[in-house]
Write an enzyme that holds these catalytic residues in place. Structure first.
Site, PDB file in Angstrom:
ATOM      1  N   GLY A   8     100.802  38.846  73.729  1.00 36.33           N
ATOM      2  CA  GLY A   8     100.016  40.031  73.392  1.00 36.33           C
ATOM      3  C   GLY A   8     100.288  40.485  71.972  1.00 36.33           C
ATOM      4  O   GLY A   8      99.436  41.067  71.304  1.00 36.33           O
ATOM      5  N   ALA A   9     101.493  40.173  71.509  1.00 39.12           N
ATOM      6  CA  ALA A   9     101.862  40.592  70.154  1.00 39.12           C
ATOM      7  C   ALA A   9     101.042  39.841  69.109  1.00 39.12           C
ATOM      8  O   ALA A   9     100.777  40.362  68.028  1.00 39.12           O
ATOM      9  CB  ALA A   9     103.355  40.380  69.940  1.00 39.12           C
ATOM     10  N   GLY A  34     111.458  76.560  66.126  1.00 40.06           N
ATOM     11  CA  GLY A  34     110.533  77.010  67.172  1.00 40.06           C
ATOM     12  C   GLY A  34     109.161  76.383  67.012  1.00 40.06           C
ATOM     13  O   GLY A  34     109.001  75.296  66.453  1.00 40.06           O
ATOM     14  N   GLY A  35     108.151  77.115  67.489  1.00 38.83           N
ATOM     15  CA  GLY A  35     106.779  76.609  67.426  1.00 38.83           C
ATOM     16  C   GLY A  35     106.324  76.320  66.010  1.00 38.83           C
ATOM     17  O   GLY A  35     105.371  75.559  65.785  1.00 38.83           O
TER      18      GLY A  35
HETATM   19  C1  HXC Z   1     111.905  88.177  60.679  1.00 42.68           C
HETATM   20  C2  HXC Z   1     113.698  86.976  59.943  1.00 42.68           C
HETATM   21  C3  HXC Z   1     113.333  85.882  60.746  1.00 42.68           C
HETATM   22  C4  HXC Z   1     112.154  86.014  61.537  1.00 42.68           C
HETATM   23  C5  HXC Z   1     115.112  85.359  59.690  1.00 42.68           C
HETATM   24  N1  HXC Z   1     114.816  86.605  59.313  1.00 42.68           N
HETATM   25  N2  HXC Z   1     114.238  84.891  60.579  1.00 42.68           N
HETATM   26  N3  HXC Z   1     112.999  88.114  59.911  1.00 42.68           N
HETATM   27  N4  HXC Z   1     111.477  87.166  61.472  1.00 42.68           N
HETATM   28  N5  HXC Z   1     111.730  85.007  62.304  1.00 42.68           N
HETATM   29  C6  HXC Z   1     115.523  87.448  58.372  1.00 42.68           C
HETATM   30  C7  HXC Z   1     116.899  87.829  58.884  1.00 42.68           C
HETATM   31  O1  HXC Z   1     116.800  88.976  59.719  1.00 42.68           O
HETATM   32  C8  HXC Z   1     117.637  88.099  57.596  1.00 42.68           C
HETATM   33  O2  HXC Z   1     117.292  89.383  57.122  1.00 42.68           O
HETATM   34  C9  HXC Z   1     117.022  87.111  56.633  1.00 42.68           C
HETATM   35  O3  HXC Z   1     115.788  86.698  57.205  1.00 42.68           O
HETATM   36  C10 HXC Z   1     117.877  85.890  56.449  1.00 42.68           C
HETATM   37  O4  HXC Z   1     118.217  85.385  57.746  1.00 42.68           O
HETATM   38  P1  HXC Z   1     119.709  85.004  58.138  1.00 42.68           P
HETATM   39  O5  HXC Z   1     119.760  84.917  59.605  1.00 42.68           O
HETATM   40  O6  HXC Z   1     120.671  85.932  57.473  1.00 42.68           O
HETATM   41  O7  HXC Z   1     119.837  83.576  57.459  1.00 42.68           O
HETATM   42  P2  HXC Z   1     120.624  82.326  57.974  1.00 42.68           P
HETATM   43  O8  HXC Z   1     121.990  82.694  58.412  1.00 42.68           O
HETATM   44  O9  HXC Z   1     120.499  81.323  56.886  1.00 42.68           O
HETATM   45  O10 HXC Z   1     119.841  81.796  59.253  1.00 42.68           O
HETATM   46  C11 HXC Z   1     118.521  81.335  59.138  1.00 42.68           C
HETATM   47  C12 HXC Z   1     117.918  81.132  60.536  1.00 42.68           C
HETATM   48  C13 HXC Z   1     118.077  82.422  61.366  1.00 42.68           C
HETATM   49  C14 HXC Z   1     118.610  79.949  61.204  1.00 42.68           C
HETATM   50  C15 HXC Z   1     116.442  80.767  60.339  1.00 42.68           C
HETATM   51  O11 HXC Z   1     117.617  83.503  60.585  1.00 42.68           O
HETATM   52  C16 HXC Z   1     117.291  82.384  62.632  1.00 42.68           C
HETATM   53  O12 HXC Z   1     117.733  81.767  63.607  1.00 42.68           O
HETATM   54  N6  HXC Z   1     116.160  83.059  62.632  1.00 42.68           N
HETATM   55  C17 HXC Z   1     115.305  83.163  63.777  1.00 42.68           C
HETATM   56  C18 HXC Z   1     114.662  81.844  64.071  1.00 42.68           C
HETATM   57  C19 HXC Z   1     113.688  81.988  65.220  1.00 42.68           C
HETATM   58  O13 HXC Z   1     114.116  81.930  66.364  1.00 42.68           O
HETATM   59  N7  HXC Z   1     112.445  82.295  64.853  1.00 42.68           N
HETATM   60  C20 HXC Z   1     111.416  82.489  65.776  1.00 42.68           C
HETATM   61  C21 HXC Z   1     111.025  81.114  66.211  1.00 42.68           C
HETATM   62  S1  HXC Z   1     109.719  81.173  67.342  1.00 42.68           S
HETATM   63  P3  HXC Z   1     118.393  90.384  56.555  1.00 42.68           P
HETATM   64  O14 HXC Z   1     117.590  91.529  56.009  1.00 42.68           O
HETATM   65  O15 HXC Z   1     119.254  90.750  57.699  1.00 42.68           O
HETATM   66  O16 HXC Z   1     119.130  89.642  55.518  1.00 42.68           O
HETATM   67  C22 HXC Z   1     108.446  80.974  66.378  1.00 42.68           C
HETATM   68  C23 HXC Z   1     107.194  81.024  67.156  1.00 42.68           C
HETATM   69  C24 HXC Z   1     106.129  80.321  66.415  1.00 42.68           C
HETATM   70  O17 HXC Z   1     108.496  80.817  65.246  1.00 42.68           O
HETATM   71  C25 HXC Z   1     105.083  80.082  67.427  1.00 42.68           C
HETATM   72  C26 HXC Z   1     104.060  79.216  66.922  1.00 42.68           C
HETATM   73  C27 HXC Z   1     103.283  78.651  68.063  1.00 42.68           C
END
Ligand code: HXC
Length: 528
Positions: free
Chosen positions: A418-419, A185-186
């Site tokens: 130009g290069a 993501g971001g």
């Molecule tokens: C809170 C999170 C989390 C998050 C993972 N966890 N991502 N908790 N916020 N963003 C937690 C899970 O709930 C889980 O907790 C533990 O971390 C491990 O995650 P798993 O999913 O079991 O691990 P895995 O299978 O290895 O997958 C990893 C992953 C997946 C691919 C990163 O967790 C995922 O897709 N997470 C969300 C990614 C996402 O969309 N993030 C937001 C992006 S937007 P438990 O307790 O159940 O074990 C963003 C905006 C930023 O970041 C903006 C900036 C401008």
């Protein structure tokens, strides 16, 4: 064994100095377990290092000083109150790398997936600010699910604070990102704002939207790795600069790069190293006799630099141009070289952007630039035109002109159109411009030129093919030589190829105290 460190601390209520120290030690040991032993095991089973192990691999003797080991979040929505851990999801600190002070943060996936809470961001920002104030490089080790979803806007604010620091510190201290887990993501924009991104094959992934979203929106069925793995980003997108096969190799590569770089934009990395070069004589017979025959420019680079010092950047991306750091007499220099072995060394969109960014990095950090030229021109075709070769090619021009560091250019063979201008010509404020006797400097290659300026003569000739060859030979005789340019002062000299290393060493020495300025302005408007 998921014990809350608060419980641990509260369980030893004693006022004696000895037990206070024991309490401190116990609490620190507990913090080292991050999200708990089970989660650490799960991390290791995935073939991934723990956050602290990564810092140990980065720093000299595996030692670093931690900052904020007790900071924990204070959120309670969505059950977060049960997840308070000393240190939260990131470990921050400083140590030395080859004796030079470096700050770092390492996201701990075992704590809520390494997700960025507001306090995790505060911790990172604290070391970032220290790195800026003390003029030291910063290394960010990324292994995170992104913004902590339960915290909402607080977490987004945390990213905003980080992006701000990445941008403000750009060109002030070197910033390095290591991607050893998800970066989704971001969240990818903090790495993208840094100078160099390292990824570990099969471990690091960067993408704006995951495979599920890609499938839903575009119908494409891709794996995480195909979408944003190390291979995708080092060969296709150009987002990653270095790829390693293991985390251990990766941190060794980071240490090696840091060893080449100054600590900040006013630090002059002086060196007493007296490293020699290889035998230079092979260069005198190196350029093939046939103009279209290719060769590997990396052989030239390896010959002229201090032996074995080349660190190539973006090795697998836009291979028609080679960029990287090397040492000359122990001093770090940036090399930009056309690569005849790949697409004849033509400049296209990707090569122009790659080289422009590299030139700007070198200029920001006072690293002299040596350009090795053998370029047939810019790449023709609709895909290049529609993709904006005009805009991207202009970036490279802009970067060369703007750079005030010592700039040395050697034309080895072709320098067409130009290069010729863009690849560090005298007109772009380059300081030393020389050529090998094999240099050909012209508006375009002989064939293309004759097709335009000799069209009528060829079509009216009794034997058009013979006439064309005659005109080509004529044109080549006139321009396939560096002497026309040298007679006019566009070149400072024509040198024997085997003298190149010595000429570069002399020029670097002559330019040591170079001072040059750009016109006063807020900032220029590089064609992005
Ligand atoms: C809170 C999170 C989390 C998050 C993972 N966890 N991502 N908790 N916020 N963003 C937690 C899970 O709930 C889980 O907790 C533990 O971390 C491990 O995650 P798993 O999913 O079991 O691990 P895995 O299978 O290895 O997958 C990893 C992953 C997946 C691919 C990163 O967790 C995922 O897709 N997470 C969300 C990614 C996402 O969309 N993030 C937001 C992006 S937007 P438990 O307790 O159940 O074990 C963003 C905006 C930023 O970041 C903006 C900036 C401008």
């Amino acid at each position: 064994m998921k014990k809350n460190s608060e419980n641990n601390t509260n369980s030893k209520k004693s006022s004696s100095p000895g037990s206070k120290i024991e309490n401190l030690q116990a609490r620190k040991s507990e913090a080292k377990l991050g999200g708990g032993a089970e989660r650490q095991e799960a991390q290791q089973k995935k073939g991934k290092k723990l956050a602290r192990e990564r810092l140990s691999l980065l720093f000299d003797n595996g030692k670093f000083t931690e900052i904020d080991p007790f900071v924990k979040h204070n959120s309670s929505d969505f059950g977060l109150d049960k997840t308070r851990k000393d240190g939260d999801s990131v470990i921050c600190g400083y140590g030395s790398v080859h004796g030079q002070q470096v700050f770092a943060f390492s996201q701990d996936f075992t704590v809520l997936g390494g997700s960025l809470s507001k306090v995790a961001s505060n911790k990172i920002c604290k070391v970032f600010d220290l790195a800026i104030k003390t003029g030291c490089p910063i290394v960010g080790i990324n292994d995170s699910g992104g913004a902590r979803i339960q915290e909402g806007v607080d977490s987004l604010s945390g990213y905003g604070e980080l992006f701000k620091r990445n941008t403000m510190a750009s060109g002030v201290i070197p910033q390095i990102t290591v991607v050893v887990g998800p970066s989704a993501g971001g969240a990818v924009y903090s790495p993208a704002l840094t100078d160099f991104i390292f990824m570990v094959e099969g471990v690091g992934q960067m993408y704006i939207t995951g495979p599920e979203v890609v499938k839903a929106v575009t119908g494409e069925d891709v794996s995480h790795d195909d979408l944003g793995g190390a291979n995708a980003h080092s060969t296709k997108s150009g987002v990653a600069h270095f790829v390693s096969q293991s985390e251990a190799d990766c941190f060794e590569d980071v240490r090696n790069l840091l060893n080449m770089l100054p600590s900040n934009n006013v630090d002059i990395k002086s060196s007493n190293e007296t490293s020699g070069g290889s035998d230079q004589s092979m260069l005198d017979n190196f350029i093939p006799d046939t103009p279209n025959q290719s060769y590997d420019v990396k052989e030239v680079i390896e010959t002229i630099i201090d032996s074995g010092s080349f660190v190539e950047v973006q090795e697998s991306y836009a291979q028609n141009i080679v960029v990287g750091f090397s040492k000359f007499g122990g001093e770090t220099v940036g090399i930009v070289a056309n690569q005849p072995d790949h697409m004849a060394g033509v400049l296209d969109i990707n090569a122009s952007s790659k080289a422009a960014r590299f030139v700007r990095f070198c200029d920001s950090f006072n690293i002299p630039i040596v350009s090795l030229v053998d370029v047939p021109g810019f790449m023709p075709g609709t895909s290049q035109e529609y993709g904006g070769i005009i805009r991207h090619g202009a970036k490279l021009l802009y970067a060369y002109v703007e750079a005030t560091v010592p700039k040395i250019t050697i034309i080895m063979r072709k320098a067409y159109g130009g290069a010729y201008i863009v690849m560090g010509s005298k007109e772009l404020r380059c300081d030393v411009n020389v050529a090998w006797p094999s240099a050909e400097i012209a508006v375009m290659g002989p064939e293309g030129a004759v097709n335009i300026i000799g069209r009528k003569e060829i079509s009216s000739a009794e034997d058009p093919e013979k006439k064309k060859q005659e005109l080509i030979d004529n044109y080549r005789d006139k321009f396939a030589t560096p002497f026309v340019a040298a007679e006019k002062g566009y070149l400072d000299d024509v040198i024997e190829p085997s003298q190149s290393r010595q000429h570069i060493l002399n020029s670097l020495n002559m330019l040591r105290n170079k001072v040059d300025h750009n016109l006063p302005k807020k900032h220029g408007n590089i064609p992005l």
